[in-house]
Design a protein around this motif. Structure first.
Motif: not given
Length: 263
Positions: A69-77, A89-100
């Motif tokens: 119900h609430a809004a999804f908050e993406p990974l920021k770090e 199950i999903f994987v979420e990855v953050r790099r300076p050049w990428l969000h996947v």
């Protein structure tokens, strides 16, 4: 007077000890408060002496439920985490050049569904699209032609200060028509590996078992160029590597190797 001084010193000493004890209790309470504020969903006995090891692993790659119900908050770090959804199950990855965000495991059709939300897969490049890197890849292709029939390698790094991709030559240790080894450079904090390039000389472009082993556990775009002899038909192969997961990327060979103009 000496008796009064001794009583004062004794009272001061007791007061300092009381303050120290209070500070110790406060610190312990603060640790408990922080621990309670950040619960870890681990199916273990809280009294198990090895639980701290699992907590450290959990903190390095946590599993979070996607809200229904609430809004999804993406990974920021910078880092990665796993996401539990009603689909799998999903994987979420953050790099300076990428969000996947990518699906790792889909629940069977008739399996029980957790009461979580859904999320869409995504691949978002900070530099917009892979086509931005084509001129740099073309420059590498020319170097690889010169190096043929031996293999060649280079990196394209993301400069977060300049907000652009930059070519990074590598120190080649050994190169042959079937293998290459190079010194892996240590990048400054404002640079991160975005595209890892190597060539197959006159051979066809493909990802070998050695490439699969080298790419495992990395987050990068990997590219292979082949058919670099004068009479060869050029070929390319690109993929996004996400901690062992690989996603094929479509890059037209014509975008990198310009067709010869008719005489």
């Amino acid at each position: 007077m000496e008796k009064l001084l001794a009583e004062f010193q004794e009272a001061t000493k007791a007061g300092m000890q009381g303050i120290a004890a209070a500070l110790e209790r406060f610190a312990a309470g603060a640790v408990d408060e922080i621990r309670n504020a950040k619960p870890r969903a681990i199916a273990a006995n809280p009294a198990d002496e090895k639980l701290q090891l699992d907590e450290a692993l959990f903190d390095s790659a946590p599993l979070l439920a996607v809200p229904k119900h609430a809004a999804f908050e993406p990974l920021k770090e910078i880092g990665h985490r796993f996401l539990a959804t009603a689909e799998g199950i999903f994987v979420e990855v953050r790099r300076p050049w990428l969000h996947v965000i990518q699906l790792l495991s889909k629940l069977p059709e008739n399996a029980p569904r957790p009461p979580y939300g859904l999320i869409m897969p995504k691949i978002e490049l900070t530099f917009g699209r892979l086509g931005v890197a084509i001129p740099i890849i073309q420059a590498f292709a020319e170097e690889a032609r010169v190096a043929a029939p031996d293999e060649h390698a280079a990196w394209i790094v993301w400069n977060s200060e300049a907000q652009k991709l930059e070519y990074k030559p590598l120190k080649i240790m050994n190169a042959s028509p079937g293998a290459i080894s190079f010194e892996r450079p240590e990048l400054p904090p404002h640079q991160s590996l975005a595209i890892d390039l190597h060539s197959h000389g006159r051979g066809e472009a493909f990802f070998s078992a050695t490439d699969d082993k080298d790419d495992a556990g990395e987050v990068k775009i990997a590219g292979v160029l082949g058919g670099l002899g004068a009479d060869d038909k050029p070929s390319v192969s690109f993929r996004l590597c996400v901690l062992g997961l690989t996603i094929p990327l479509k890059v037209p060979v014509e975008a990198i190797f310009k067709a010869a103009e008719p005489a």
